[in-house]
Design a protein around this motif. Structure first.
Motif, short mmCIF file in Angstrom:
data_model
loop_
_atom_site.label_atom_id
_atom_site.label_comp_id
_atom_site.label_asym_id
_atom_site.label_seq_id
_atom_site.Cartn_x
_atom_site.Cartn_y
_atom_site.Cartn_z
N UNK A 28 16.09 22.73 28.44
CA UNK A 28 16.21 21.61 29.38
C UNK A 28 17.54 20.88 29.20
N UNK A 29 17.92 20.65 27.94
CA UNK A 29 19.17 19.97 27.63
C UNK A 29 20.37 20.77 28.16
N UNK A 30 20.40 22.07 27.88
CA UNK A 30 21.52 22.90 28.34
C UNK A 30 21.55 23.00 29.87
N UNK A 31 20.38 23.11 30.48
CA UNK A 31 20.33 23.17 31.95
C UNK A 31 20.83 21.86 32.55
N UNK A 32 20.41 20.74 31.98
CA UNK A 32 20.89 19.45 32.46
C UNK A 32 22.39 19.31 32.32
N UNK A 33 22.92 19.72 31.16
CA UNK A 33 24.37 19.66 30.96
C UNK A 33 25.10 20.57 31.94
N UNK A 34 24.59 21.79 32.13
CA UNK A 34 25.24 22.73 33.05
C UNK A 34 25.24 22.18 34.48
N UNK A 83 32.92 15.87 33.63
CA UNK A 83 33.71 16.59 32.63
C UNK A 83 33.13 16.46 31.23
N UNK A 84 32.58 15.30 30.89
CA UNK A 84 31.97 15.14 29.58
C UNK A 84 30.79 16.11 29.40
N UNK A 85 29.99 16.29 30.42
CA UNK A 85 28.87 17.24 30.36
C UNK A 85 29.38 18.68 30.22
N UNK A 86 30.49 19.00 30.89
CA UNK A 86 31.08 20.33 30.73
C UNK A 86 31.50 20.55 29.28
N UNK A 87 32.14 19.54 28.70
CA UNK A 87 32.63 19.66 27.32
C UNK A 87 31.47 19.81 26.34
N UNK A 134 27.70 23.11 22.96
CA UNK A 134 26.29 23.33 22.62
C UNK A 134 25.81 24.75 22.93
N UNK A 135 26.22 25.32 24.06
CA UNK A 135 25.70 26.64 24.43
C UNK A 135 26.05 27.72 23.41
N UNK A 136 27.31 27.84 22.98
CA UNK A 136 27.61 28.86 21.98
C UNK A 136 26.92 28.59 20.64
N UNK A 137 26.73 27.33 20.29
CA UNK A 137 26.02 27.04 19.05
C UNK A 137 24.54 27.44 19.16
N UNK A 138 24.00 27.44 20.36
CA UNK A 138 22.64 27.93 20.57
C UNK A 138 22.59 29.43 20.30
N UNK A 139 23.61 30.15 20.73
CA UNK A 139 23.68 31.59 20.44
C UNK A 139 23.75 31.81 18.93
N UNK A 197 34.06 31.49 22.39
CA UNK A 197 33.82 30.13 22.84
C UNK A 197 35.11 29.32 22.92
N UNK A 198 35.92 29.39 21.88
CA UNK A 198 37.18 28.64 21.87
C UNK A 198 38.09 29.13 22.98
N UNK A 199 38.15 30.43 23.19
CA UNK A 199 38.98 30.99 24.26
C UNK A 199 38.52 30.49 25.62
N UNK A 200 37.21 30.60 25.89
CA UNK A 200 36.68 30.15 27.18
C UNK A 200 36.85 28.64 27.37
N UNK A 201 36.61 27.89 26.31
CA UNK A 201 36.78 26.43 26.38
C UNK A 201 38.23 26.06 26.64
#
Length: 175
Positions: free
Chosen positions: A86-92, A101-105, A110-115, A155-159
């Motif tokens: 729910x948290x990741x979906x809300x942020x996305x 932009x803050x939600x994107x950041x 958070x998403x890669x840390x979930x992986x 993650x760093x590359x995509x970010x």
């Protein structure tokens, strides 16, 4: 000038142009690759080099943390999955549909840390079921670290790409 304006002037909410965001990103991935399943990775090197008590300490700490992760997953795994989803979906949605932009950041943190969390759960299960010792345990922790670093590099590359795009596109709009 009111309080709200002062706070948002001091704390720039444009995350990708903020130095603090990039510091947080670097510290996050540095910490994630150092603390492998809750075990500081320097203990693996010390256990390999010295052996003896250092190796026993590493085995004990890895076993304790694997049991801890297993307990958390067994007791609250379903709830954690629902809350994190729910948290990741809300942020996305906030970030990429509504353009916050803050939600994107935060999503890109958070998403890669979930992986990495899922990879850690798999490693904890293997340590708990197989109970590896010595070289086998070191190999498990080393593979966990390598996969964490791979996820971190992607993650760093995509970010960085997304951040540059945001900075260039917003710079063009305001310039």
């Amino acid at each position: 000038m009111d309080w709200y304006s002062t706070v948002f002037e001091v704390i720039d909410m444009r995350s990708f142009s903020n130095l603090w965001f990039w510091i947080v990103l670097a510290v996050l991935w540095s910490s994630a690759s150092h603390w492998v399943l809750g075990v500081p990775y320097d203990m693996v090197g010390r256990a390999r080099a010295v052996g003896g008590q250092a190796a026993r300490d590493l085995e004990d700490l890895a076993r304790i943390n694997a049991n801890r992760v297993h307990f958390i997953v067994e007791e609250a795994g379903l709830w954690l999955s629902a809350i994190v989803s729910a948290f990741l979906t809300g942020l996305a949605l906030l970030g990429f549909v509504y353009g916050v932009e803050l939600a994107q950041a935060v999503f890109l943190l958070a998403f890669p840390m979930t992986i990495v969390g899922f990879i850690s759960i798999g490693t904890a299960r293997r340590i708990r079921t197989v109970a590896p010792q010595g070289e086998a345990l070191w190999r498990q922790l080393r593979m966990q670290r390598i996969w964490t670093q791979v996820v971190g590099m992607v993650s760093i590359f995509c970010t960085a790409l997304w951040g540059m795009y945001q900075n260039l596109s917003l710079g063009a709009l305001h310039g």
